[in-house]
Write a protein that holds these residues in place. Structure first.
Motif, PDB file in Angstrom:
ATOM      1  N   THR A  71      40.032  29.764  39.985  1.00 36.25           N
ATOM      2  CA  THR A  71      39.224  30.889  40.456  1.00 36.25           C
ATOM      3  C   THR A  71      38.178  30.438  41.482  1.00 36.25           C
ATOM      4  OG1 THR A  71      39.644  32.043  38.410  1.00 36.25           O
ATOM      5  CG2 THR A  71      37.718  32.769  39.627  1.00 36.25           C
ATOM      6  N   ASN A  95      43.717  34.657  36.561  1.00 36.76           N
ATOM      7  CA  ASN A  95      44.198  34.203  37.871  1.00 36.76           C
ATOM      8  C   ASN A  95      45.096  32.990  37.647  1.00 36.76           C
ATOM      9  OD1 ASN A  95      42.446  36.114  39.039  1.00 36.76           O
ATOM     10  ND2 ASN A  95      40.772  34.640  39.118  1.00 36.76           N
ATOM     11  N   LEU A 128      37.460  37.333  31.863  1.00 39.51           N
ATOM     12  CA  LEU A 128      38.105  36.723  33.031  1.00 39.51           C
ATOM     13  C   LEU A 128      38.507  35.303  32.655  1.00 39.51           C
ATOM     14  CD1 LEU A 128      38.959  36.507  35.993  1.00 39.51           C
ATOM     15  CD2 LEU A 128      36.582  36.071  36.606  1.00 39.51           C
ATOM     16  N   GLY A 157      41.755  39.968  42.322  1.00 38.78           N
ATOM     17  CA  GLY A 157      41.155  40.452  41.077  1.00 38.78           C
ATOM     18  C   GLY A 157      40.740  41.913  41.143  1.00 38.78           C
ATOM     19  N   LEU A 158      40.017  42.276  42.185  1.00 38.49           N
ATOM     20  CA  LEU A 158      39.549  43.669  42.280  1.00 38.49           C
ATOM     21  C   LEU A 158      40.705  44.635  42.584  1.00 38.49           C
ATOM     22  CD1 LEU A 158      36.631  44.604  41.775  1.00 38.49           C
ATOM     23  CD2 LEU A 158      36.719  42.206  42.313  1.00 38.49           C
ATOM     24  N   MET A 199      34.938  43.099  29.526  1.00 38.61           N
ATOM     25  CA  MET A 199      35.923  42.394  30.358  1.00 38.61           C
ATOM     26  C   MET A 199      35.920  40.895  30.091  1.00 38.61           C
ATOM     27  SD  MET A 199      36.579  42.478  34.437  1.00 38.61           S
ATOM     28  CE  MET A 199      37.740  41.303  35.156  1.00 38.61           C
ATOM     29  N   THR A 223      46.814  37.643  40.422  1.00 34.89           N
ATOM     30  CA  THR A 223      45.992  38.019  39.272  1.00 34.89           C
ATOM     31  C   THR A 223      46.826  38.913  38.372  1.00 34.89           C
ATOM     32  OG1 THR A 223      43.912  37.915  40.492  1.00 34.89           O
ATOM     33  CG2 THR A 223      43.937  39.311  38.559  1.00 34.89           C
ATOM     34  N   SER A 257      40.210  34.855  45.184  1.00 34.09           N
ATOM     35  CA  SER A 257      40.493  35.379  43.856  1.00 34.09           C
ATOM     36  C   SER A 257      39.885  36.764  43.669  1.00 34.09           C
ATOM     37  CB  SER A 257      39.972  34.430  42.780  1.00 34.09           C
ATOM     38  OG  SER A 257      38.604  34.189  42.957  1.00 34.09           O
ATOM     39  N   SER A 258      38.742  37.037  44.303  1.00 27.27           N
ATOM     40  CA  SER A 258      38.155  38.362  44.085  1.00 27.27           C
ATOM     41  C   SER A 258      38.997  39.443  44.769  1.00 27.27           C
ATOM     42  CB  SER A 258      36.691  38.423  44.516  1.00 27.27           C
ATOM     43  OG  SER A 258      36.582  38.139  45.871  1.00 27.27           O
ATOM     44  N   PHE A 315      32.074  45.978  40.141  1.00 28.94           N
ATOM     45  CA  PHE A 315      32.907  46.518  39.058  1.00 28.94           C
ATOM     46  C   PHE A 315      32.543  47.977  38.795  1.00 28.94           C
ATOM     47  CE2 PHE A 315      33.114  41.942  37.462  1.00 28.94           C
ATOM     48  CZ  PHE A 315      34.403  41.754  37.918  1.00 28.94           C
ATOM     49  N   SER A 317      41.616  39.698  32.472  1.00 26.87           N
ATOM     50  CA  SER A 317      42.199  39.320  33.756  1.00 26.87           C
ATOM     51  C   SER A 317      42.395  37.816  33.806  1.00 26.87           C
ATOM     52  CB  SER A 317      41.256  39.777  34.872  1.00 26.87           C
ATOM     53  OG  SER A 317      41.907  39.666  36.110  1.00 26.87           O
TER      54      SER A 317
HETATM   55  N1  ADE Z   1      36.849  37.502  40.556  1.00 31.70           N
HETATM   56  C1  ADE Z   1      37.650  36.422  40.605  1.00 31.70           C
HETATM   57  N2  ADE Z   1      38.780  36.647  39.928  1.00 31.70           N
HETATM   58  C2  ADE Z   1      38.697  37.908  39.426  1.00 31.70           C
HETATM   59  C3  ADE Z   1      39.554  38.704  38.625  1.00 31.70           C
HETATM   60  N3  ADE Z   1      40.739  38.275  38.205  1.00 31.70           N
HETATM   61  N4  ADE Z   1      39.146  39.935  38.294  1.00 31.70           N
HETATM   62  C4  ADE Z   1      37.964  40.379  38.734  1.00 31.70           C
HETATM   63  N5  ADE Z   1      37.109  39.679  39.484  1.00 31.70           N
HETATM   64  C5  ADE Z   1      37.469  38.452  39.832  1.00 31.70           C
END
Ligand code: ADE
Length: 417
Positions: A124, A120, A69, A134-135, A67, A52, A130-131, A81, A118
């Motif tokens: 996703t 990926n 994504l 991402g987080l 935000m 990410t 991905s989370s 978040f 953000s």
């Molecule tokens: N969930 C999936 N991908 C994410 C990302 N890049 N940022 C935050 N939450 C996400």
């Protein structure tokens, strides 16, 4: 706050890897703080193939937190978040850039709004954690922007509150998430067991398996398991120590046996949940069977498999040579559909495909059954059951991308580029 026209914006871009657990996290003892009921161990995947990238920006001209994504605006009001934003803001410290005439105090950070973009570099929704990436990337990038002084262990505890397995993406290589004992979660943190260079022979091949229906979400699945499964009480805590030893000693047979056994036990626990949860499908089972047959024929494990909360297989080969032999087997059993370009069917580290000596579809069709298959029936081939393969390896932890051309937000408008 400085900057007479209030037109200034500060920006940080971070890049964070995803990770795959080889000793699984499953079950929470605290749903809000995301505190697990067991330790887990993961391998960080090379961010060149799966990562990410997140740009965070602050400016007095922003009137709300926003935000985007993968280019689409999303709501920041969800709990995961909000927890991360609150925890990072509370640790922000004074910042000064004398050249630009910008000064932000600890208190200013509480009032200033953020723009976050953000991206990926992998699908996703494909069930590729991905989370987690991402987080972890959100927390890492915000911490750099807001001059947070906490170490990576403490940042991992914040990322954990966004998505449990995100805490393991704060480090490269081999990582343990310690479950901790404290009620406030302060000791539920990730630690690095070894960096990505410690065992650099390993090759990882991910089979992205076509899913027909949406799986049960991890959050509700875990809750059901904790409430109804008796088998979960029998998960072996000894495996953590054994896996740490296997990693320390680069002992592939032990690593493979432990990873496969833990993945199988995790899916057995899912089946023991009421209502039962099925994450693997027929294709997943056929991949296991292909690996098990080969490992048995060799007398010692050549490949480990592990499956998360979805049908995708993550396969770890002991070295490049076994990775090429594995990919050869996978292409034989799971060839692409005839109209698929091989170049888009095997992505990531293409050199593994070169080692197989397969250049086009004609070469794939000419592959012969591996020697361990004694009773091969041609109708067993399943075109289209695997969407694509990703060849990768253990990789590094988060980095700041200092080249402004890699930022996802426009420095003037503060909007996605
Ligand atoms: N969930 C999936 N991908 C994410 C990302 N890049 N940022 C935050 N939450 C996400």
């Amino acid at each position: 706050m400085g900057g007479e026209s209030e037109k200034w914006a500060l920006m940080v871009t971070g890049r964070t890897p995803t990770n795959i657990a080889v000793i699984k996290y499953w079950g929470k003892r605290d749903e809000t703080l995301i505190l697990p009921i067991n330790d887990s161990i993961s391998v960080t995947l090379d961010p060149d193939h799966l990562c990410t990238t997140t740009t965070v920006s602050v400016s007095p001209s922003f009137d709300q937190d926003r935000m985007w994504l993968n280019g689409k605006e999303i709501s920041l009001s969800v709990g995961e978040f909000q927890s991360c934003l609150r925890e990072i803001r509370s640790r922000a410290t004074d910042f000064e850039d004398k050249k630009k005439g910008i000064k932000i105090t600890k208190d200013d950070w509480q009032k200033l709004h953020l723009h976050i973009a953000s991206y990926n570099n992998f699908p996703t929704a494909a069930g590729l954690a991905s989370s987690a990436a991402g987080l972890a990337c959100l927390v890492f990038s915000l911490a750099k922007l807001m001059n947070v002084k906490e170490d990576y262990g403490q940042l991992s505890a914040i990322a954990r509150q966004g998505s449990g397995s995100a805490c393991r993406s704060l480090y490269g290589g081999f990582v343990k998430w310690i479950m901790g004992k404290e009620g406030d979660g302060s000791d539920s943190i990730a630690v690095q067991l070894a960096d990505e260079n410690h065992w650099d022979e390993l090759v990882i091949i991910i089979a992205v398996v076509s899913a027909r229906q949406k799986e049960t979400s991890s959050t509700s699945g875990m809750r059901d398991t904790v409430e109804t499964s008796l088998l979960i009480q029998h998960r072996a805590p000894k495996r953590i120590i054994q896996m740490e030893d296997a990693i320390k000693n680069r002992d592939f047979p032990s690593f493979a046996r432990l990873a496969c056994a833990d993945s199988n036990q995790f899916h057995a626990v899912c089946l023991d949940t009421y209502p039962p949860i099925f994450y693997m499908n027929d294709t997943s089972h056929r991949i296991i069977s292909c690996v098990e047959k080969w490992n048995r024929a060799e007398g010692t494990p050549q490949v480990a498999y592990t499956f998360d909360a979805g049908p995708n297989a993550v396969l770890v080969a002991r070295n490049r040579k076994t990775a090429a032999l594995l990919l050869q087997r996978l292409l034989f059993h799971f060839p692409p559909q005839s109209d698929t370009n091989l170049d888009s069917y095997v992505i990531g580290d293409k050199t593994i495909l070169q080692d197989v000596g397969v250049q086009d579809m004609k070469d794939v069709e000419a592959l012969t059954p591996p020697p361990e298959i004694k009773d091969y029936i041609p109708t067993q081939k399943s075109k289209g059951d695997v969407s694509y393969f990703i060849c990768t390896r253990p990789g590094r932890g988060p980095v700041v991308l200092s080249d402004e051309s890699q930022a996802l937000l426009d420095p003037v408008t503060g909007l996605p580029k």
